[in-house]
Motif scaffolding. Structure first.
Motif, PDB file in Angstrom:
ATOM      1  N   GLY A  66       0.843  -1.189   0.000  1.00 11.37           N
ATOM      2  CA  GLY A  66       0.000   0.000   0.000  1.00 11.37           C
ATOM      3  C   GLY A  66       0.874   1.233   0.000  1.00 11.37           C
ATOM      4  O   GLY A  66       2.070   1.163   0.312  1.00 11.37           O
ATOM      5  N   LYS A  67       0.315   2.351  -0.358  1.00 11.79           N
ATOM      6  CA  LYS A  67       1.083   3.593  -0.376  1.00 11.79           C
ATOM      7  C   LYS A  67       1.573   3.928   1.030  1.00 11.79           C
ATOM      8  O   LYS A  67       0.940   3.588   2.025  1.00 11.79           O
ATOM      9  CB  LYS A  67       0.230   4.732  -0.936  1.00 11.79           C
ATOM     10  CG  LYS A  67      -0.159   4.531  -2.390  1.00 11.79           C
ATOM     11  CD  LYS A  67      -1.002   5.685  -2.901  1.00 11.79           C
ATOM     12  CE  LYS A  67      -1.420   5.460  -4.344  1.00 11.79           C
ATOM     13  NZ  LYS A  67      -2.203   6.596  -4.882  1.00 11.79           N
ATOM     14  N   LEU A  68       2.694   4.638   1.086  1.00 11.87           N
ATOM     15  CA  LEU A  68       3.329   4.910   2.367  1.00 11.87           C
ATOM     16  C   LEU A  68       2.425   5.699   3.308  1.00 11.87           C
ATOM     17  O   LEU A  68       2.523   5.554   4.533  1.00 11.87           O
ATOM     18  CB  LEU A  68       4.666   5.637   2.147  1.00 11.87           C
ATOM     19  CG  LEU A  68       5.576   5.752   3.370  1.00 11.87           C
ATOM     20  CD1 LEU A  68       5.907   4.391   3.964  1.00 11.87           C
ATOM     21  CD2 LEU A  68       6.858   6.493   3.003  1.00 11.87           C
ATOM     22  N   ASP A  69       1.534   6.530   2.778  1.00 14.20           N
ATOM     23  CA  ASP A  69       0.602   7.260   3.642  1.00 14.20           C
ATOM     24  C   ASP A  69      -0.175   6.298   4.543  1.00 14.20           C
ATOM     25  O   ASP A  69      -0.468   6.620   5.706  1.00 14.20           O
ATOM     26  CB  ASP A  69      -0.392   8.069   2.812  1.00 14.20           C
ATOM     27  CG  ASP A  69       0.178   9.390   2.328  1.00 14.20           C
ATOM     28  OD1 ASP A  69       1.268   9.788   2.778  1.00 14.20           O
ATOM     29  OD2 ASP A  69      -0.480  10.037   1.489  1.00 14.20           O
ATOM     30  N   HIS A 102       4.637  14.969   3.581  1.00 13.62           N
ATOM     31  CA  HIS A 102       4.515  15.653   2.288  1.00 13.62           C
ATOM     32  C   HIS A 102       5.026  17.089   2.355  1.00 13.62           C
ATOM     33  O   HIS A 102       5.132  17.736   1.322  1.00 13.62           O
ATOM     34  CB  HIS A 102       3.042  15.704   1.852  1.00 13.62           C
ATOM     35  CG  HIS A 102       2.442  14.385   1.522  1.00 13.62           C
ATOM     36  ND1 HIS A 102       1.962  14.082   0.263  1.00 13.62           N
ATOM     37  CD2 HIS A 102       2.228  13.262   2.274  1.00 13.62           C
ATOM     38  CE1 HIS A 102       1.463  12.851   0.260  1.00 13.62           C
ATOM     39  NE2 HIS A 102       1.613  12.336   1.472  1.00 13.62           N
ATOM     40  N   ASN A 128      10.933   4.892  -0.836  1.00 13.32           N
ATOM     41  CA  ASN A 128       9.798   4.108  -0.363  1.00 13.32           C
ATOM     42  C   ASN A 128       8.525   4.940  -0.316  1.00 13.32           C
ATOM     43  O   ASN A 128       7.441   4.402  -0.120  1.00 13.32           O
ATOM     44  CB  ASN A 128      10.105   3.510   1.015  1.00 13.32           C
ATOM     45  CG  ASN A 128      11.021   2.297   0.909  1.00 13.32           C
ATOM     46  OD1 ASN A 128      10.987   1.569  -0.067  1.00 13.32           O
ATOM     47  ND2 ASN A 128      11.849   2.090   1.923  1.00 13.32           N
ATOM     48  N   GLY A 129       8.658   6.246  -0.495  1.00 10.68           N
ATOM     49  CA  GLY A 129       7.487   7.101  -0.603  1.00 10.68           C
ATOM     50  C   GLY A 129       6.800   6.922  -1.952  1.00 10.68           C
ATOM     51  O   GLY A 129       7.453   6.664  -2.963  1.00 10.68           O
ATOM     52  N   HIS A 130       5.493   7.084  -1.981  1.00 12.58           N
ATOM     53  CA  HIS A 130       4.741   6.872  -3.214  1.00 12.58           C
ATOM     54  C   HIS A 130       4.807   8.111  -4.113  1.00 12.58           C
ATOM     55  O   HIS A 130       5.384   9.143  -3.749  1.00 12.58           O
ATOM     56  CB  HIS A 130       3.297   6.489  -2.913  1.00 12.58           C
ATOM     57  CG  HIS A 130       2.609   7.395  -1.961  1.00 12.58           C
ATOM     58  ND1 HIS A 130       2.910   7.445  -0.623  1.00 12.58           N
ATOM     59  CD2 HIS A 130       1.620   8.321  -2.144  1.00 12.58           C
ATOM     60  CE1 HIS A 130       2.139   8.338  -0.037  1.00 12.58           C
ATOM     61  NE2 HIS A 130       1.355   8.895  -0.936  1.00 12.58           N
ATOM     62  N   ILE A 131       4.216   7.996  -5.298  1.00 13.75           N
ATOM     63  CA  ILE A 131       4.391   9.022  -6.324  1.00 13.75           C
ATOM     64  C   ILE A 131       3.825  10.369  -5.870  1.00 13.75           C
ATOM     65  O   ILE A 131       4.480  11.410  -6.008  1.00 13.75           O
ATOM     66  CB  ILE A 131       3.757   8.562  -7.652  1.00 13.75           C
ATOM     67  CG1 ILE A 131       4.558   7.383  -8.221  1.00 13.75           C
ATOM     68  CG2 ILE A 131       3.713   9.712  -8.659  1.00 13.75           C
ATOM     69  CD1 ILE A 131       3.907   6.685  -9.395  1.00 13.75           C
ATOM     70  N   GLU A 152       6.305   2.500  -5.341  1.00  6.03           N
ATOM     71  CA  GLU A 152       4.999   2.347  -5.979  1.00  6.03           C
ATOM     72  C   GLU A 152       5.125   1.735  -7.365  1.00  6.03           C
ATOM     73  O   GLU A 152       4.230   0.996  -7.805  1.00  6.03           O
ATOM     74  CB  GLU A 152       4.269   3.688  -6.047  1.00  6.03           C
ATOM     75  CG  GLU A 152       2.813   3.528  -6.468  1.00  6.03           C
ATOM     76  CD  GLU A 152       2.012   4.813  -6.381  1.00  6.03           C
ATOM     77  OE1 GLU A 152       0.837   4.792  -6.774  1.00  6.03           O
ATOM     78  OE2 GLU A 152       2.555   5.836  -5.921  1.00  6.03           O
ATOM     79  N   ARG A 155       5.960  -1.968  -6.524  1.00  8.29           N
ATOM     80  CA  ARG A 155       4.964  -2.600  -5.662  1.00  8.29           C
ATOM     81  C   ARG A 155       5.630  -3.392  -4.538  1.00  8.29           C
ATOM     82  O   ARG A 155       5.195  -4.470  -4.146  1.00  8.29           O
ATOM     83  CB  ARG A 155       4.016  -3.510  -6.463  1.00  8.29           C
ATOM     84  CG  ARG A 155       3.371  -2.854  -7.667  1.00  8.29           C
ATOM     85  CD  ARG A 155       2.507  -1.694  -7.301  1.00  8.29           C
ATOM     86  NE  ARG A 155       1.297  -2.069  -6.546  1.00  8.29           N
ATOM     87  CZ  ARG A 155       0.427  -1.182  -6.072  1.00  8.29           C
ATOM     88  NH1 ARG A 155       0.627   0.130  -6.250  1.00  8.29           N
ATOM     89  NH2 ARG A 155      -0.629  -1.597  -5.394  1.00  8.29           N
ATOM     90  N   TYR A 157       8.914  -2.607  -1.169  1.00  8.80           N
ATOM     91  CA  TYR A 157       9.707  -1.616  -0.466  1.00  8.80           C
ATOM     92  C   TYR A 157      11.183  -1.985  -0.434  1.00  8.80           C
ATOM     93  O   TYR A 157      11.534  -3.165  -0.333  1.00  8.80           O
ATOM     94  CB  TYR A 157       9.192  -1.443   0.969  1.00  8.80           C
ATOM     95  CG  TYR A 157       7.888  -0.694   1.062  1.00  8.80           C
ATOM     96  CD1 TYR A 157       7.829   0.659   0.750  1.00  8.80           C
ATOM     97  CD2 TYR A 157       6.713  -1.329   1.461  1.00  8.80           C
ATOM     98  CE1 TYR A 157       6.636   1.360   0.826  1.00  8.80           C
ATOM     99  CE2 TYR A 157       5.517  -0.636   1.548  1.00  8.80           C
ATOM    100  CZ  TYR A 157       5.496   0.716   1.227  1.00  8.80           C
ATOM    101  OH  TYR A 157       4.302   1.411   1.296  1.00  8.80           O
TER     102      TYR A 157
END
Length: 236
Positions: A66-69, A102, A128-131, A152, A155, A157
């Motif tokens: 899943g996204k890092l958030d 962010h 490892n942060g998403h786009i 991302e 898919r 890390y």
């Protein structure tokens, strides 16, 4: 003889941006208005300490990617609970504070050094942060990328090999023509194992004043005091 390097891919948290200072700033801004007297620097460290264990669950296949958030939010809830603040921090505050990652600031030399490096090399984050997170940090700090790569895209890390290998593949380059730039020896060791070249950037204050890696603990192709010094070394 090694082939020429054509692209640089970057770790972001710690290497390019000051996560500790930025997260501590956001913790103060969000929790002080609630009347909570929290050690913001320690809170930032505790939140970051949940980072690798959470990603390891993804790497081991225990939870889906899943996204890092999503992981940051889960980790934030853990820290608030462990500090006895669970009942005192409302959902709106949690949602806003979770986006602290962010709103981080780049280390002072980074924007100009990246602009110099971009004259000669393709540049992309391999984080490892998403786009969306990488885009927001880039816009905040004036960072210009040729692509946004990393977890991302793969898919998975870091330090899973596919994250580094997918970055090279996305740029249609042999791995040995792509160099990973990071302030973390573990990241560079994994990138080298995956076939990339490596450059270490010292960030002695990453985890707070005087707490960070000053020298690479693994063999690397290049080692520099900061990103501007790396640009000097690479002739940019």
């Amino acid at each position: 003889m090694n082939p020429p390097i054509r692209a640089l891919v970057f770790d972001v948290f710690g290497t390019l941006v000051d996560w500790h200072g930025g997260v501590a700033r956001e913790v103060r801004a969000h929790l002080q208005p609630l009347g909570l007297d929290v050690d913001a620097a320690a809170f930032a460290l505790a939140w970051r300490a949940q980072y690798q264990p959470a990603m390891d669950e993804v790497r081991r296949g225990l939870i889906p990617f899943g996204k890092l958030d999503l992981l940051h939010r889960r980790n934030l809830d853990v820290v608030l609970r462990e500090l006895g603040l669970d009942a005192q921090v409302d959902e709106a505050t949690r949602q806003s504070l979770n986006l602290a990652w962010h709103r981080l600031d780049a280390w002072p030399e980074v924007p100009a050094a990246l602009a110099r490096l971009r004259q000669r090399f393709l540049l992309a984050p391999c984080s490892n942060g998403h786009i969306a997170l990488m885009v927001n940090l880039a816009r905040r700090n004036g960072l210009r990328w040729d692509a946004v790569l990393g977890a991302e895209i793969a898919r998975d890390y870091k330090p899973t090999p596919v994250v580094y290998q997918a970055a090279a593949a996305a740029l249609d380059l042999p791995r040995e023509q792509v160099m990973m730039v990071a302030a973390h020896s573990w990241d560079l060791a994994a990138a080298a194992q995956a076939g990339l070249r490596t450059a270490f950037i010292a960030r002695p204050n990453e985890h707070g004043p005087g707490v960070g890696e000053t020298r690479a603990q693994v063999p690397v192709d290049y080692e520099a005091a900061d990103l501007a010094a790396l640009a000097d070394t690479l002739g940019c």
